[in-house]
Design an enzyme around this catalytic site. Sequence first.
Site: not given
Lengths: 157, 570
Positions: B52, B114-115, B164, B475
């Site tokens: 993502e 969940f999630q 959802k 760097m």
Amino acid sequence: MSERILSVLVEDKPGVLARISSTISRRGFNINSLSVGPTNIDGRSKMTIVTELESVEQVKKQLNKLINVIKIVELDPDNTIESEVMLMKVSINKDSQTSVIEKANLSGAKSVDVGQDYAVFELTGTSKELKKFENLMKPFGIIEMIRGGRIAIQSNL
Amino acid sequence: MEDKLLSGAELVIRGLEHLKVSTIFGVPGGAILPAYDPLYDSPIRHILARHEQGSGHMAEGYAQATGELGVVIATSGPGATNLITSLNNALMDSTPLLAITGQVATEAIGNDAFQEAYTVGLTMAATKHNYLITDASEIPQVLLEAKHIATTGRPGPVLVDIPKDILNQKAKWIEPKLIDLPGYKPTLDANPKMIQQAVNLIKDSKKPLLYVGGGIIHSKANIELFDLAEKFNIPVVTTLMGRGAFPDGHELCLGMPGMHGNYTATTSIQNSDLLIAIGVRFDDRVTANPEFFAQNAKVIHADIDPAEIGKVRDAEVPIVGDAKSVIKGLIDKLGDTKLETSNWIQEINEMRESYPLTFTQDEDGPLKVPYVLEELQKMSEDDSIVVSGVGQHQMWISLHWKFTKPNTWLNSGGLGTMGYSLPAAIGAKAAYPDRQVLSLDGDGCFQMTCQELITASTENIPLKIVVFNNGNHGMVRQWQKIFYKSRFSASELTHHTPDYVKLAEAMGAVGLRMEQKSEVKDVFEKMLEINDKPVLVDCVVDPDDMVFPMVPAGGSNDVIILNEEDLKKI
């Protein structure tokens, strides 16, 4: 540093308080008092934020960037009507009972609940008046104290 | 209003089509699944990222290259949290982004389902604004508002979180209309009084300097800027985000100032008596210690975001407005004024001659990035889009590449997000399939998002990637060398693991390698010939090379370190 009072008109949307407090705390600014409630206009709430900031301009600008913030006015302390409500539970006994209630009433506080060993007072006033009352009651034993947050409105003078 | 009921998911896809969105980037998952079903039938192109974070940077690259809205879609929980880096990146660089995330069902919110993640809370400080949808009928209107907020004023990312059950809820399509947002009214037109005050300062100035940045590019004001600079002979410095806003190679273009800016750009600011700052935010990478920054200069500061004005440096003339409107106003009010800046320009030209940007490339020595860049630019197309990661290579590109057009230089300026280059380049190439898109990356950066090479291969996005492989976090190594007595703690990668050529091949791309000067031209020729697949060049470079000029963080821009010798100054 002197106090600055911001009066913030916001859209009454979920999360708006979180957005404002997060914007302020993210920039490391301290808040002395914050109160929020509905206004006479549907869908609009007003917040009164009291801070001690030198960089109040930057705070105003950052808050103004929030989509749900409609208007921010900094109130002129010399021209502002300010008020705050306080509830205080003070411990009492047979000896002190009369003196406590008398002193409270003389200060303009209302006794809203009295029990065997405690009394609850309600006082509305400026933060100075509330502080004075707190000092007055301290010797008797303050069990609990809650302040409602300062609200302020500009006078038309 | 139509009578037919659509699902929330259908409203999302139809809403995006209504906003004329043609390409979106994303990764599906449980909570967002309903939206992927109508997407299957939509003309909108969906590019399936491998992570993502990558999908977010792709949308950013798309937006930065086109100047239009970039759209990314992700699922709840980890899908949303993985997006946060790209949202914050877009916020810092003012990139217009719309992120749509799935959320667990309304009744499960707050139950540690969940999630589940508190996406609106987590992204509050990483977005310009965000929404949680509570009824499917709101979707078309919120998407329109979200685009409006993302693309107007100071652009930025807006997130729309949709549970959802709302994606499955039926509602009618109500044609969205841009209604008044009472708390959002960006000031576009500059106040004429302030323009007049600015003009008065410009007329009195002997050493005016245009200090311009990303605001010019967002406002598409490069033509107006060109006219202003040319007509009145005012030199221009372009910040990291403003490279390409004014063409390199033009006599008045001084390039990038600041921590790794070139000597002339940085010093011209110090010597100027009037900074005309437009679409810049006096970033610490430009100002170093603000106390010592442009001490002799008055400041005109124009920005569309009022919060930027006076944030770091007080302005004698603050102007809130869109860069294009400000510049047009200045040109108009300056009229036929002739500014006597030839002495000033001569002073600058002398500086340029005394302190040119230099590098040395030994015939048999290890490759130096500036040399490779110079050779690549000779061979690449004029309108190619260059996308960098963050670190030494980014500074070298900004210093040595000649940018002549806006939106051809994409990088992560504000947040400094390593891993930005490859996915952002994929986004740019998805927007412009016919243009050359060059992801010029560091090896440390590349390893952070290299799985997106699979996205490029499978989605048929034939971009070119050059990995400047110095086997180190360059760097970091440079700072350790200068400030930590060469104690190279945890900065060493390796030159050979992974084998970048094999990695490219495994991911469906072509892999090439160059290690010496004699190979550079041939390898780039090969790279530029291949247009049906992504090509990756493993460009092995000198790990000990350092970026100069340099002003150490918190230092004064009057003390510029030009080379390793100069390090003794600090």
